[in-house]
Design a protein around this motif. Structure first.
Motif, short mmCIF file in Angstrom:
data_model
loop_
_atom_site.label_atom_id
_atom_site.label_comp_id
_atom_site.label_asym_id
_atom_site.label_seq_id
_atom_site.Cartn_x
_atom_site.Cartn_y
_atom_site.Cartn_z
N GLY A 1 8.16 -14.95 6.15
CA GLY A 1 8.55 -14.47 7.47
C GLY A 1 9.41 -15.48 8.22
O GLY A 1 10.43 -15.14 8.82
N GLN A 2 9.01 -16.74 8.19
CA GLN A 2 9.80 -17.78 8.84
C GLN A 2 11.15 -17.92 8.14
O GLN A 2 12.18 -18.12 8.78
CB GLN A 2 9.04 -19.11 8.80
N HIS A 3 11.15 -17.82 6.81
CA HIS A 3 12.40 -17.88 6.05
C HIS A 3 13.33 -16.75 6.45
O HIS A 3 14.53 -16.97 6.67
CB HIS A 3 12.09 -17.82 4.55
N ALA A 4 12.80 -15.53 6.54
CA ALA A 4 13.63 -14.38 6.89
C ALA A 4 14.25 -14.56 8.27
O ALA A 4 15.45 -14.29 8.48
CB ALA A 4 12.79 -13.10 6.85
N GLN A 5 13.46 -15.01 9.23
CA GLN A 5 13.98 -15.20 10.58
C GLN A 5 15.01 -16.33 10.62
O GLN A 5 15.99 -16.27 11.37
CB GLN A 5 12.83 -15.46 11.54
N ALA A 6 14.80 -17.35 9.81
CA ALA A 6 15.76 -18.45 9.73
C ALA A 6 17.09 -17.95 9.17
O ALA A 6 18.17 -18.30 9.69
CB ALA A 6 15.21 -19.58 8.86
N MET A 7 17.05 -17.12 8.13
CA MET A 7 18.28 -16.58 7.56
C MET A 7 19.00 -15.69 8.59
O MET A 7 20.24 -15.74 8.72
CB MET A 7 17.95 -15.77 6.31
N MET A 8 18.23 -14.88 9.32
CA MET A 8 18.83 -14.03 10.35
C MET A 8 19.50 -14.88 11.43
O MET A 8 20.64 -14.60 11.84
CB MET A 8 17.78 -13.13 10.98
N ASP A 9 18.81 -15.92 11.88
CA ASP A 9 19.36 -16.77 12.93
C ASP A 9 20.59 -17.53 12.46
O ASP A 9 21.55 -17.72 13.21
CB ASP A 9 18.29 -17.75 13.42
N LEU A 10 20.56 -17.97 11.21
CA LEU A 10 21.72 -18.67 10.66
C LEU A 10 22.94 -17.75 10.67
O LEU A 10 24.05 -18.16 11.07
CB LEU A 10 21.42 -19.14 9.24
N GLY A 11 22.74 -16.50 10.25
CA GLY A 11 23.85 -15.56 10.24
C GLY A 11 24.33 -15.19 11.63
O GLY A 11 25.52 -14.95 11.84
N ALA A 12 23.42 -15.15 12.58
CA ALA A 12 23.78 -14.75 13.94
C ALA A 12 24.45 -15.85 14.73
O ALA A 12 25.24 -15.58 15.65
CB ALA A 12 22.53 -14.27 14.68
N THR A 13 24.15 -17.11 14.42
CA THR A 13 24.63 -18.22 15.26
C THR A 13 25.61 -19.16 14.58
O THR A 13 26.43 -19.79 15.26
CB THR A 13 23.44 -19.05 15.77
N ILE A 14 25.57 -19.29 13.27
CA ILE A 14 26.44 -20.24 12.57
C ILE A 14 27.29 -19.55 11.51
O ILE A 14 28.52 -19.68 11.49
CB ILE A 14 25.61 -21.38 11.94
N CYS A 15 26.67 -18.79 10.64
CA CYS A 15 27.39 -18.11 9.55
C CYS A 15 27.86 -16.76 10.07
O CYS A 15 27.51 -15.70 9.52
CB CYS A 15 26.49 -17.97 8.33
N THR A 16 28.65 -16.79 11.13
CA THR A 16 29.05 -15.59 11.85
C THR A 16 30.18 -14.85 11.13
O THR A 16 30.86 -15.41 10.27
CB THR A 16 29.50 -15.97 13.27
N PRO A 17 30.39 -13.56 11.47
CA PRO A 17 31.43 -12.80 10.77
C PRO A 17 32.81 -13.45 10.85
O PRO A 17 33.52 -13.51 9.86
CB PRO A 17 31.41 -11.44 11.49
N ARG A 18 33.16 -13.93 12.02
CA ARG A 18 34.46 -14.59 12.18
C ARG A 18 34.23 -16.05 12.59
O ARG A 18 33.38 -16.34 13.40
CB ARG A 18 35.29 -13.88 13.25
N GLY A 19 35.03 -16.92 12.03
CA GLY A 19 34.95 -18.33 12.38
C GLY A 19 33.60 -18.96 12.08
O GLY A 19 32.99 -19.55 12.99
N PRO A 20 33.09 -18.85 10.85
CA PRO A 20 31.80 -19.50 10.54
C PRO A 20 31.88 -21.00 10.79
O PRO A 20 32.88 -21.64 10.47
CB PRO A 20 31.60 -19.18 9.05
N ARG A 21 30.81 -21.54 11.35
CA ARG A 21 30.78 -22.96 11.73
C ARG A 21 30.20 -23.79 10.58
O ARG A 21 29.13 -24.36 10.66
CB ARG A 21 29.96 -23.10 13.01
N CYS A 22 30.95 -23.82 9.51
CA CYS A 22 30.48 -24.47 8.28
C CYS A 22 30.18 -25.95 8.49
O CYS A 22 29.31 -26.51 7.81
CB CYS A 22 31.51 -24.31 7.18
N GLU A 23 30.87 -26.59 9.43
CA GLU A 23 30.69 -28.03 9.63
C GLU A 23 29.30 -28.40 10.13
O GLU A 23 28.87 -29.55 9.97
CB GLU A 23 31.76 -28.56 10.59
#
Length: 350
Positions: free
Chosen positions: A179-201
């Motif tokens: 559950g914590q892993h799933a929420q972490a993946m969701m948050d990563l996609g929502a805040t860093i690995c975004t559709p445009r301009g992913p913040r890879c750095e």
């Protein structure tokens, strides 16, 4: 990779009213399955920002699943107005009733048990099982699809890629703490690995990301071209009664678009001619209503009329002016009301 993601999540988890924070989780607190279920149903096809207010109002009105099961369906549908996809609201109450009556107010704690409930499909069952009960379940929403596609540089376009992306997500899902892993993946996609301009750095998984290494992260996941949506036409009738200003409304059929919702009499938007709900001097509003559903665009002509107190509609019923609340209507019907307003008596324009 899982350790790096977990460390990032413990420091950067989004705060949401239905969640238990990583700190509270570590201290032994666990989520309320009712709140997890409610949030997951609300979040289908909807953004977190749009859901927050609805979630808080729902849980204030119905703080547990048994309270929601006892709620009149009309109240639940009215509280849902504006969130769209109204079959979810009907299933919401049906599911609450099933849990209250057949499970003594306790949600099943397995994916199979959850999927047997109304309105709970594979994704929602996995999310509830993982987040509420810490079962090992593979939770894949749009954010997770994007993260996985980039981590593995999977270039097959969506939606065809979904089975492969789920299999890759399965490889990343831990046996404990799913559950914590799933929420972490969701948050990563929502805040860093975004559709445009992913913040890879600043991404905690950047070192193992194949798409970043190849310089194609922003291009993934690829998507197959969407077919153009057709346009359908229809009509909505807004009738007011002289003297008391009552408004004619009807409840739509339980199945279909806006099923069970209250609105203005109209048609099924399939192109057939629709007769007015009563004889009157109907006039067209100057503004046409446009609305987009999942599979088509809709154009509505809005017809307005004022009728006498002896009017007897073929369908629907007049609702008293002091009871009528445009804000409780679904979004499309609020657009109809807004289009009709300039043609209505001034009392309605206050």
């Amino acid at each position: 990779m899982t350790a790096a993601l977990g460390a990032w999540y413990r420091g950067q988890a989004r705060v949401m009213p239905w969640r238990i924070s990583p700190r509270d989780w570590a201290a032994g607190m666990r989520p309320d399955p009712y709140r997890v279920w409610l949030s997951e149903v609300m979040l289908q096809q909807t953004t977190v920002a749009a859901v927050r207010g609805y979630f808080l109002r729902f849980t204030e009105s119905w703080p547990d699943v048994c309270a929601l099961a006892r709620a009149p369906e009309a109240d639940v549908m009215a509280a849902w107005a504006g969130l769209g996809y109204y079959a979810r609201a009907r299933n919401l109450r049906a599911c609450a009733a099933r849990v209250a009556e057949e499970h003594a107010g306790r949600f099943p704690d397995t994916e199979d048990g959850l999927r047997a409930l109304p309105g709970i499909g594979p994704y929602t069952a996995a999310a509830i099982a993982a987040i509420a009960f810490d079962r090992r379940a593979v939770v894949v929403d749009g954010n997770v699809e994007r993260v996985v596609a980039r981590l593995f540089a999977h270039e097959e376009p969506l939606p065809r890629a979904r089975p492969a992306l789920r299999a890759l997500a399965d490889r990343l899902t831990p046996a404990q703490g799913a559950g914590q892993h799933a929420q972490a993946m969701m948050d990563l996609g929502a805040t860093i690995c975004t559709p445009r301009g992913p913040r890879c750095e600043i991404c905690p998984l950047a070192g193992g990301c194949a798409a970043r290494a190849r310089g194609i992260a922003a291009e993934l996941p690829r998507k197959a071209p969407k077919p153009e949506k057709p346009v359908r036409d229809g009509v909505a009738f807004v009738a007011l009664r002289h003297g008391d200003g009552a408004v004619l409304l009807e409840q739509r059929p339980p199945k279909g678009l806006l099923g069970g919702m209250t609105g203005f009499p109209g048609c099924d938007w399939q192109g057939a001619e629709t007769a007015p709900p009563l004889a009157a001097d109907w006039r067209a509003a100057t503004t046409e209503v446009r609305h987009t559903f999942t599979h088509f665009h809709l154009r509505l002509r809005v017809m307005v009329a004022e009728v006498g107190t002896d009017a007897r509609p073929d369908r629907g019923a007049f609702v008293a002016r002091d009871v009528f609340d445009p804000g409780a209507l679904p979004t499309l019907m609020r657009k109809v009301w807004a289009a009709a307003l300039p043609a209505l008596p001034s009392v309605f324009q206050e």
